[in-house]
Design a protein around this motif. Structure first.
Motif, PDB file in Angstrom:
ATOM      1  N   ARG A 106       4.192   9.168   3.868  1.00 47.40           N
ATOM      2  CA  ARG A 106       5.123   9.302   5.561  1.00 47.40           C
ATOM      3  C   ARG A 106       4.470   9.472   5.741  1.00 47.40           C
ATOM      4  O   ARG A 106       3.783  10.285   6.041  1.00 47.40           O
ATOM      5  N   GLN A 107       4.974   8.855   7.287  1.00 50.83           N
ATOM      6  CA  GLN A 107       4.758  10.009   8.437  1.00 50.83           C
ATOM      7  C   GLN A 107       6.011  10.367   9.538  1.00 50.83           C
ATOM      8  O   GLN A 107       6.697   8.436   9.693  1.00 50.83           O
ATOM      9  N   ALA A 108       5.891  11.081   9.832  1.00 51.73           N
ATOM     10  CA  ALA A 108       7.448  11.046  10.649  1.00 51.73           C
ATOM     11  C   ALA A 108       6.641  10.512  11.916  1.00 51.73           C
ATOM     12  O   ALA A 108       5.867  10.836  12.537  1.00 51.73           O
ATOM     13  N   PRO A 109       7.815  10.473  13.209  1.00 50.45           N
ATOM     14  CA  PRO A 109       7.390  10.076  14.478  1.00 50.45           C
ATOM     15  C   PRO A 109       5.891  11.566  14.964  1.00 50.45           C
ATOM     16  O   PRO A 109       7.002  12.665  15.366  1.00 50.45           O
ATOM     17  N   GLY A 110       5.100  11.379  15.489  1.00 48.16           N
ATOM     18  CA  GLY A 110       4.323  12.274  16.464  1.00 48.16           C
ATOM     19  C   GLY A 110       3.994  13.114  15.578  1.00 48.16           C
ATOM     20  O   GLY A 110       3.021  14.490  15.682  1.00 48.16           O
ATOM     21  N   LYS A 111       3.939  12.977  13.646  1.00 47.38           N
ATOM     22  CA  LYS A 111       3.113  13.534  13.246  1.00 47.38           C
ATOM     23  C   LYS A 111       2.336  12.622  12.544  1.00 47.38           C
ATOM     24  O   LYS A 111       2.176  11.306  12.417  1.00 47.38           O
ATOM     25  N   GLU A 112       1.282  13.089  11.585  1.00 50.23           N
ATOM     26  CA  GLU A 112      -0.187  12.845  10.713  1.00 50.23           C
ATOM     27  C   GLU A 112       0.384  11.960   9.319  1.00 50.23           C
ATOM     28  O   GLU A 112       2.090  12.715   9.020  1.00 50.23           O
ATOM     29  N   ARG A 113       0.379  10.962   8.784  1.00 47.13           N
ATOM     30  CA  ARG A 113       0.402  11.168   7.375  1.00 47.13           C
ATOM     31  C   ARG A 113       0.006  11.870   6.394  1.00 47.13           C
ATOM     32  O   ARG A 113      -0.904  11.965   6.712  1.00 47.13           O
ATOM     33  N   GLU A 114       0.625  12.114   5.708  1.00 52.70           N
ATOM     34  CA  GLU A 114       1.272  12.791   4.238  1.00 52.70           C
ATOM     35  C   GLU A 114       1.502  12.288   3.334  1.00 52.70           C
ATOM     36  O   GLU A 114       2.136  11.506   2.992  1.00 52.70           O
ATOM     37  N   PHE A 115       0.620  12.544   1.821  1.00 51.67           N
ATOM     38  CA  PHE A 115       1.227  12.400   1.114  1.00 51.67           C
ATOM     39  C   PHE A 115       2.734  12.979   0.212  1.00 51.67           C
ATOM     40  O   PHE A 115       2.524  14.262   0.785  1.00 51.67           O
ATOM     41  N   VAL A 116       3.397  12.209  -0.360  1.00 53.10           N
ATOM     42  CA  VAL A 116       4.608  12.417  -1.179  1.00 53.10           C
ATOM     43  C   VAL A 116       4.186  12.749  -2.226  1.00 53.10           C
ATOM     44  O   VAL A 116       4.771  13.897  -2.971  1.00 53.10           O
ATOM     45  N   VAL A 117       4.188  11.924  -2.535  1.00 53.74           N
ATOM     46  CA  VAL A 117       4.003  11.862  -3.997  1.00 53.74           C
ATOM     47  C   VAL A 117       2.612  10.689  -4.794  1.00 53.74           C
ATOM     48  O   VAL A 117       2.673   9.817  -4.238  1.00 53.74           O
ATOM     49  N   GLY A 118       2.622  10.650  -6.126  1.00 56.14           N
ATOM     50  CA  GLY A 118       1.447   9.848  -6.727  1.00 56.14           C
ATOM     51  C   GLY A 118       1.994   9.969  -8.087  1.00 56.14           C
ATOM     52  O   GLY A 118       1.703  11.198  -8.198  1.00 56.14           O
ATOM     53  N   ILE A 119       0.496   8.933  -8.724  1.00 50.21           N
ATOM     54  CA  ILE A 119       0.943   8.585 -10.112  1.00 50.21           C
ATOM     55  C   ILE A 119      -0.195   7.883 -10.469  1.00 50.21           C
ATOM     56  O   ILE A 119      -0.600   6.974  -9.858  1.00 50.21           O
ATOM     57  N   THR A 120      -0.645   8.684 -11.902  1.00 48.49           N
ATOM     58  CA  THR A 120      -2.163   8.004 -11.981  1.00 48.49           C
ATOM     59  C   THR A 120      -1.724   6.390 -12.672  1.00 48.49           C
ATOM     60  O   THR A 120      -0.292   6.310 -13.061  1.00 48.49           O
ATOM     61  N   TRP A 121      -2.594   5.747 -13.017  1.00 44.51           N
ATOM     62  CA  TRP A 121      -2.494   4.426 -13.945  1.00 44.51           C
ATOM     63  C   TRP A 121      -1.737   4.622 -14.974  1.00 44.51           C
ATOM     64  O   TRP A 121      -1.116   3.384 -15.190  1.00 44.51           O
ATOM     65  N   SER A 122      -1.774   5.501 -15.462  1.00 52.83           N
ATOM     66  CA  SER A 122      -1.383   5.427 -16.951  1.00 52.83           C
ATOM     67  C   SER A 122      -0.036   6.422 -17.280  1.00 52.83           C
ATOM     68  O   SER A 122       0.762   6.664 -18.370  1.00 52.83           O
ATOM     69  N   GLY A 123       0.565   6.338 -15.880  1.00 55.41           N
ATOM     70  CA  GLY A 123       1.851   7.000 -15.997  1.00 55.41           C
ATOM     71  C   GLY A 123       1.508   8.574 -16.510  1.00 55.41           C
ATOM     72  O   GLY A 123       3.212   8.833 -16.585  1.00 55.41           O
ATOM     73  N   GLY A 124       0.742   9.255 -16.175  1.00 56.27           N
ATOM     74  CA  GLY A 124       1.108  10.678 -16.401  1.00 56.27           C
ATOM     75  C   GLY A 124       1.921  11.461 -15.750  1.00 56.27           C
ATOM     76  O   GLY A 124       2.243  11.167 -14.460  1.00 56.27           O
ATOM     77  N   ILE A 125       1.927  12.833 -15.907  1.00 54.41           N
ATOM     78  CA  ILE A 125       1.996  13.342 -14.544  1.00 54.41           C
ATOM     79  C   ILE A 125       2.127  13.520 -13.051  1.00 54.41           C
ATOM     80  O   ILE A 125       0.491  13.659 -12.922  1.00 54.41           O
ATOM     81  N   PRO A 126       2.839  12.991 -13.028  1.00 53.43           N
ATOM     82  CA  PRO A 126       3.580  12.776 -11.499  1.00 53.43           C
ATOM     83  C   PRO A 126       2.708  14.327 -10.477  1.00 53.43           C
ATOM     84  O   PRO A 126       2.945  15.578 -11.118  1.00 53.43           O
ATOM     85  N   LEU A 127       1.810  13.586  -9.271  1.00 53.24           N
ATOM     86  CA  LEU A 127       1.836  14.956  -8.718  1.00 53.24           C
ATOM     87  C   LEU A 127       3.092  14.926  -7.607  1.00 53.24           C
ATOM     88  O   LEU A 127       2.517  14.060  -6.522  1.00 53.24           O
ATOM     89  N   TYR A 128       3.626  16.065  -6.666  1.00 50.08           N
ATOM     90  CA  TYR A 128       4.659  16.194  -5.428  1.00 50.08           C
ATOM     91  C   TYR A 128       4.195  17.279  -4.725  1.00 50.08           C
ATOM     92  O   TYR A 128       4.053  18.718  -4.713  1.00 50.08           O
ATOM     93  N   ALA A 129       4.877  16.851  -3.334  1.00 50.90           N
ATOM     94  CA  ALA A 129       4.087  17.471  -2.643  1.00 50.90           C
ATOM     95  C   ALA A 129       5.005  18.361  -2.522  1.00 50.90           C
ATOM     96  O   ALA A 129       6.521  18.797  -3.033  1.00 50.90           O
ATOM     97  N   ASP A 130       5.183  19.746  -2.484  1.00 47.33           N
ATOM     98  CA  ASP A 130       6.509  21.184  -2.646  1.00 47.33           C
ATOM     99  C   ASP A 130       7.839  20.533  -1.559  1.00 47.33           C
ATOM    100  O   ASP A 130       8.187  20.384  -2.003  1.00 47.33           O
ATOM    101  N   SER A 131       7.072  19.839  -0.949  1.00 45.16           N
ATOM    102  CA  SER A 131       8.453  19.184   0.223  1.00 45.16           C
ATOM    103  C   SER A 131       9.679  19.027  -0.630  1.00 45.16           C
ATOM    104  O   SER A 131      11.282  18.997  -0.024  1.00 45.16           O
TER     105      SER A 131
END
Length: 125
Positions: free
Chosen positions: A37-62
Motif C-alpha cells: 500500500r501507498q498512502a499519500p506522500g509516503k513510500e509504498r510499503e509491504f502489507v502482507v504476502g503469501i507463498t505459492w503453496s499457501g504457506g504461513i503468511p507474513l503480515y506487517a505488524d500494523s
C-alpha cells in the motif's frame, strides 16, 4: 501477466473491505503473492504476502490480527480481507506477484515482478 485489483472503496473506521486481485495469465499457482500500500506522500510499503503453496503468511505488524490474505489458485485470485479498518489504513493498495518459488515471503518491492494497478481504500474517522 496482468494483475487486476478490485474491491477498494470508502468505509468508516471499524468497518471491513475485501480486496481481490486476479491474474490474467501465467502460472499463478507458482507465484508468491503480496499486497502493498501507498498512502499519500509516503513510500509504498509491504502489507502482507503469501507463498505459492499457501504457506504461513507474513503480515506487517500494523495489520496483524486485522487483515487476512488468502488465495484461490483455481481462480488465479488472491484476496485481502481487511477488518477493523483504521484511518491510517487509507492508501492505494497494490497486489504483486513474484516469480520466485521461495518457501518464504519477501517484503522487498524489487523482488516482485508484476504489479496490479492499485485500488483505493479510504477509511473515514
Amino acid at each position: 501477466v496482468q494483475l487486476q485489483a478490485s474491491g477498494g472503496g470508502l468505509v468508516q473506521a471499524g468497518g471491513s473491505l475485501r480486496l481481490s486481485c486476479t491474474a490474467s495469465a501465467g502460472p499463478f499457482s507458482f507465484y508468491n503473492m503480496g499486497w502493498f500500500r501507498q498512502a499519500p506522500g509516503k513510500e509504498r510499503e509491504f502489507v502482507v504476502g503469501i507463498t505459492w503453496s499457501g504457506g504461513i503468511p507474513l503480515y506487517a505488524d500494523s495489520v496483524k490480527g486485522r487483515f487476512t490474505i488468502s488465495r484461490d489458485n483455481a481462480k488465479k485470485t488472491v484476496y485481502l480481507q481487511m477488518n477493523n479498518l483504521k484511518p491510517e489504513d487509507t492508501a492505494v493498495y497494490y497486489c504483486a506477484a513474484s516469480r520466485s518459488v521461495a518457501a518464504v515471503v519477501t517484503t522487498a518491492l524489487d523482488k516482485y515482478d508484476y504489479w496490479g494497478q492499485g485500488t483505493l481504500v479510504t477509511v473515514s474517522s
